[in-house]
Design a protein around this motif. Structure first.
Motif, mmCIF file in Angstrom:
data_model
loop_
_atom_site.group_PDB
_atom_site.id
_atom_site.type_symbol
_atom_site.label_atom_id
_atom_site.label_comp_id
_atom_site.label_asym_id
_atom_site.label_seq_id
_atom_site.Cartn_x
_atom_site.Cartn_y
_atom_site.Cartn_z
ATOM 1 N N THR A 208 0.838 -1.202 0.000
ATOM 2 C CA THR A 208 0.000 0.000 0.000
ATOM 3 C C THR A 208 0.870 1.247 0.000
ATOM 4 N N TYR A 209 0.470 2.220 -0.831
ATOM 5 C CA TYR A 209 1.227 3.466 -0.917
ATOM 6 C C TYR A 209 0.360 4.642 -0.442
ATOM 7 N N GLU A 210 0.377 5.729 -1.174
ATOM 8 C CA GLU A 210 -0.247 6.963 -0.680
ATOM 9 C C GLU A 210 -1.767 6.993 -0.856
ATOM 10 N N LYS A 211 -2.392 7.854 -0.066
ATOM 11 C CA LYS A 211 -3.844 8.047 -0.107
ATOM 12 C C LYS A 211 -4.184 9.370 -0.792
ATOM 13 N N GLY A 212 -5.407 9.435 -1.294
ATOM 14 C CA GLY A 212 -5.902 10.666 -1.898
ATOM 15 C C GLY A 212 -7.351 10.890 -1.536
ATOM 16 N N VAL A 213 -7.744 12.135 -1.367
ATOM 17 C CA VAL A 213 -9.122 12.493 -1.026
ATOM 18 C C VAL A 213 -9.631 13.478 -2.066
ATOM 19 N N GLY A 214 -10.849 13.237 -2.571
ATOM 20 C CA GLY A 214 -11.416 14.135 -3.572
ATOM 21 C C GLY A 214 -12.920 14.040 -3.625
ATOM 22 N N ASN A 215 -13.538 14.937 -4.387
ATOM 23 C CA ASN A 215 -14.990 14.946 -4.532
ATOM 24 C C ASN A 215 -15.476 13.964 -5.589
ATOM 25 N N THR A 216 -14.529 13.367 -6.319
ATOM 26 C CA THR A 216 -14.831 12.275 -7.248
ATOM 27 C C THR A 216 -13.786 11.184 -7.029
ATOM 28 N N LYS A 217 -14.134 9.967 -7.419
ATOM 29 C CA LYS A 217 -13.159 8.871 -7.281
ATOM 30 C C LYS A 217 -11.940 9.132 -8.153
ATOM 31 N N LYS A 218 -12.194 9.629 -9.356
ATOM 32 C CA LYS A 218 -11.090 9.907 -10.277
ATOM 33 C C LYS A 218 -10.142 10.955 -9.691
ATOM 34 N N GLY A 219 -10.724 11.993 -9.097
ATOM 35 C CA GLY A 219 -9.899 13.038 -8.492
ATOM 36 C C GLY A 219 -9.083 12.513 -7.333
ATOM 37 N N ALA A 220 -9.704 11.675 -6.506
ATOM 38 C CA ALA A 220 -8.992 11.084 -5.365
ATOM 39 C C ALA A 220 -7.867 10.181 -5.846
ATOM 40 N N GLU A 221 -8.126 9.414 -6.903
ATOM 41 C CA GLU A 221 -7.104 8.528 -7.464
ATOM 42 C C GLU A 221 -5.931 9.320 -8.032
ATOM 43 N N GLN A 222 -6.246 10.446 -8.656
ATOM 44 C CA GLN A 222 -5.185 11.268 -9.253
ATOM 45 C C GLN A 222 -4.265 11.830 -8.173
ATOM 46 N N ILE A 223 -4.851 12.278 -7.077
ATOM 47 C CA ILE A 223 -4.058 12.814 -5.970
ATOM 48 C C ILE A 223 -3.199 11.713 -5.359
ATOM 49 N N ALA A 224 -3.797 10.526 -5.172
ATOM 50 C CA ALA A 224 -3.054 9.392 -4.614
ATOM 51 C C ALA A 224 -1.905 8.985 -5.526
ATOM 52 N N ALA A 225 -2.154 9.006 -6.834
ATOM 53 C CA ALA A 225 -1.115 8.652 -7.810
ATOM 54 C C ALA A 225 0.028 9.658 -7.771
ATOM 55 N N HIS A 226 -0.327 10.942 -7.702
ATOM 56 C CA HIS A 226 0.683 12.007 -7.657
ATOM 57 C C HIS A 226 1.581 11.844 -6.422
ATOM 58 N N LYS A 227 0.977 11.628 -5.281
ATOM 59 C CA LYS A 227 1.730 11.448 -4.039
ATOM 60 C C LYS A 227 2.619 10.215 -4.106
ATOM 61 N N THR A 228 2.109 9.147 -4.731
ATOM 62 C CA THR A 228 2.874 7.906 -4.826
ATOM 63 C C THR A 228 4.089 8.071 -5.734
ATOM 64 N N LEU A 229 3.910 8.800 -6.836
ATOM 65 C CA LEU A 229 5.030 9.067 -7.743
ATOM 66 C C LEU A 229 6.135 9.843 -7.022
ATOM 67 N N LEU A 230 5.739 10.781 -6.178
ATOM 68 C CA LEU A 230 6.722 11.530 -5.404
ATOM 69 C C LEU A 230 7.437 10.617 -4.397
ATOM 70 N N THR A 231 6.665 9.749 -3.742
ATOM 71 C CA THR A 231 7.240 8.797 -2.781
ATOM 72 C C THR A 231 8.237 7.857 -3.442
#
Length: 235
Positions: A208-231
C-alpha cells in the motif's frame, strides 16, 4: 461569521492586489449556502463572479500558453490548459493563501467541512479572479493568474498526468496497479472519496502506498497517484 466584517488586509498582501471596493471580495467569498440561510438579507453568492472568473481565466491562460509555446499544436495547448485549471491545482493555490478562512458559509456546510473542500476552494480562485477583473480590469486579472498559476508549469502538468505516469511505471517493472476505496462520505450531491494506491508484485504480494481524497473517485485517485510518484521518486 457576520457578512461584511472580514478584514482582507493580509489576504490582499498575499495575492498582491488591493481592492478599491471591498464589497467585491465579500461577494467573491459568499457561498450559496450562506445566501440560502440568510435569505431575508438578500446577499448575493459568488456564483456570478465565479462564472465571470472562469471565462477570464480561460482567456488569460489560453493567451499566455499560445504566446509561450509557439511550437505546440492546438491539442497540446488544450491539454496543457486543462492541467493548469483543474480543481486540484486551483484549490492548492487558494488553500495556501487561506481563502477558506474568509468564506461565508451556512452552519451545515461549516459542519461538513465546506471551508476546506477542494471543489469550493477551486470556485474561490475563479470568483476572486472575477472580483479582481471587476475592480481593477484585465491587466490586474492577468497579473493574478500569471503570478499565482502560470508558474512551475511542468510540475502542474505532471500532476495532471499522474495516473497514466504511475500506470506506465508500474507496468514497466512488471507489477500491477489498483486503487482501493477506503471511504465514501457525504450526501449524494456532495460526496467525498478517499482511496489508496495498491501495487501488487509479480509474486502476488501487495504493498500500500499513498492516499488521496477528492470529490470524485477519479480526483482522489489522481491525488493518490501524484503522491505515490513523489514517494517512489519517479519525478
Amino acid at each position: 461569521m457576520v457578512f461584511g466584517e472580514n478584514d482582507y488586509t493580509e489576504l490582499e498582501k498575499k495575492i498582491n492586489y488591493t481592492f478599491k471596493d471591498k464589497n467585491h471580495l465579500d461577494i467573491a467569498f459568499t457561498h450559496k449556502s450562506f445566501v440560502n440561510e440568510y435569505r431575508k438579507k438578500k446577499i448575493p453568492s459568488y456564483e456570478r463572479y465565479e462564472y465571470l472568473g472562469d471565462a477570464v481565466l480561460e482567456f488569460i491562460v489560453s493567451n499566455e500558453l499560445f504566446k509561450r509555446y509557439p511550437e505546440k499544436s492546438e491539442g497540446e495547448l488544450t491539454k496543457l490548459r486543462a492541467s493548469l485549471v483543474c480543481e486540484y491545482t486551483l484549490s492548492q493555490i487558494t488553500e495556501k493563501f487561506g481563502f477558506g478562512d474568509y468564506l461565508y458559509l451556512s452552519n451545515g456546510e461549516e459542519v461538513t467541512g465546506g471551508r476546506n473542500r477542494s471543489s469550493i476552494l477551486c470556485d474561490l480562485f475563479e470568483s476572486v479572479l472575477g472580483a479582481i477583473y471587476l475592480d481593477g480590469g484585465i491587466k490586474e486579472a492577468k497579473n493574478y493568474v500569471v503570478r499565482h498559476l502560470l508558474t512551475d508549469i511542468q510540475n502542474k502538468v505532471l500532476f495532471h498526468d499522474s495516473k497514466s505516469l504511475l500506470q506506465e511505471y508500474v507496468q514497466k517493472i512488471g507489477n500491477t496497479l489498483t486503487y482501493r476505496e477506503i471511504s465514501e462520505t457525504g450526501p449524494d450531491h456532495n460526496k467525498t472519496y478517499e482511496v489508496e494506491v495498491v501495487i501488487t508484485g509479480a509474486d502476488g504480494e501487495e504493498k500500500t502506498y499513498e492516499k488521496g481524497v477528492g470529490n470524485t473517485k477519479k480526483g482522489a485517485e489522481q491525488i493518490a497517484a501524484h503522491k505515490t510518484l513523489l514517494t517512489l521518486g519517479v519525478y
